[in-house]
Design an enzyme around this catalytic site. Sequence first.
Site, PDB file in Angstrom:
ATOM      1  N   ASP A 160       0.863  -1.121  -0.138  1.00  0.00           N
ATOM      2  CA  ASP A 160      -0.365  -0.131  -0.003  1.00  0.00           C
ATOM      3  C   ASP A 160       1.010   1.391  -0.106  1.00  0.00           C
ATOM      4  OD1 ASP A 160      -1.970   2.392   0.827  1.00  0.00           O
ATOM      5  OD2 ASP A 160      -3.337   1.161   1.446  1.00  0.00           O
ATOM      6  N   HIS A 161       0.814   1.774  -0.983  1.00  0.00           N
ATOM      7  CA  HIS A 161       2.360   2.662  -0.821  1.00  0.00           C
ATOM      8  C   HIS A 161       2.077   3.678  -0.157  1.00  0.00           C
ATOM      9  CE1 HIS A 161      -0.105   5.412  -4.228  1.00  0.00           C
ATOM     10  NE2 HIS A 161      -0.022   5.768  -3.501  1.00  0.00           N
ATOM     11  N   HIS A 197      -5.598   2.505   0.952  1.00  0.00           N
ATOM     12  CA  HIS A 197      -4.542   3.781   1.503  1.00  0.00           C
ATOM     13  C   HIS A 197      -5.527   4.592   2.479  1.00  0.00           C
ATOM     14  CE1 HIS A 197      -2.547   2.970  -2.948  1.00  0.00           C
ATOM     15  NE2 HIS A 197      -4.090   3.791  -2.536  1.00  0.00           N
TER      16      HIS A 197
END
Length: 476
Positions: free
Chosen positions: A167-168, A230
């Site tokens: 999950d950047h 996110h």
Amino acid sequence: MLVFGGTGDLALHKLLPALYHLHRERRLPADLRILALARSALSREAYQALAERHCRAQVARADFAVDTWQSFAERLDYFAMDAAQSAEFGRLAQHLGGACTRARIYYLATAPQLFAPIAANLAIAGLAGADTRIVLEKPIGHSLQSALAITEAIGKVFDESQVFRIDHYLGKETVQNLMALRFANALFEPVWRAGHIDHVQISVLETLGVENRGGYYDQAGAMRDMLQNHLLQLLCLVAMEAPVRFDAEAVRNEKVKILQALKPLAGLDVRDKTVRGQYSSGHIGGQEVPAYYFEKNVDNDSDTETFVAVQAEIDNWRWAGVPFYLRTGKRLQRKCSEIVIQFKPVPHSLFPGAPEQANRLLIRLQPEERISLQLLAKTPGKGMALEPVELDLNLATAFSRQRRWEAYERLLLDVIEGDPTLFMRKDEVEAAWRWVSPILDGWHHHYQKPRPYPAGSAGPEQARSLLELQGRHWHG
Ligand code: BG6
């Protein structure tokens, strides 16, 4: 490192530029090779040229040098295959020279439907040994059922310690700074709870539309694309208890408890505490942009949401009764990702008429990285007029000599080094889906269509009233 989906947006816009930066800063192991895989019949040279074009566009001009690129390109190879066809994996194994003798990372930058078949086919082809890691991009699945099926299928081939669910947002500098802020400073802990906090806002607002990703996005929507991962991850970092150590298991144990404590939203709560929106045509930066349903690869009568706002609550001692307002959307008037912690007003005000917009901690992730505490101060001169002032920690200026890393740089290096702290564990993904799925079902069963909002606006009116009916306002 094998990148499935090697000609896709993610690989070309994010992964390769991040790897280029790491190469340039000599962070990559000297013998790391990158093999991009996709269906197009491209030669190695053609792929390198494609990659170079994208890297030049993504990397700051000062950071791009032809000789550095050439040495990076030596690491880069391409193999044309259809990852949906199991027969192709035998060919891949042959290309790689049979069984795995080196540490291998499989990066699945593909649609989630391909995760399970790719894992199974890697195993059949003898490519999934103990010294391999697999990286899965969010969204993991389309629903709770499909996410569980993916977890099971991946688990048949890879041990959990080999699985890196990316999950950047967890790789963003300010997101990690949130942990430093909370757990390295004694100041905040005593007030970080229901008794002192009125509410929390988490907003990820974008001006971009769906770009070239209409086909994917129309199946996903803002809830699956952004909120399920996110925004919930940000919520976890704001709300979790202090882990006993800063290591993967301790951090993830605390995060998952928050996801499990989210109060379920079902039935009328879905109607009252969630807002879906979809952009219609409008103007952004002086340019006219089309409505969502006119975007490429999007259904003309699509009812996919491009905006979502939700009022969440966490049923535990620390947070009982504190609303967490989450919102995210595309084609909004500004790009901004931020977390706002709104503290309660003083119990008795000595200064009538004091402005409301204080007692607030603002954690800005984008466009600038900033943490600021908004307090009330007396304006100079006679009288006691108060105005909000900011105690500002501008992270970009505080650490101006260091280059700001992109989230993917840090996360890719973590995968290479085998550190899973900033990746989602399977129980986190499951808990997030358990909370999100009833909302998606509720929308479906009650035909809760997305409310239109003009591109370039602040989103649908209903998102504003979600807070205003409770005497609160969105920040900004
Ligand atoms: C991705 C979503 O995960 O995050 C995109 O799929 C979104 O739709 C992007 O645009 C936003 O990331 P960032 O880092 O630009 O805030």
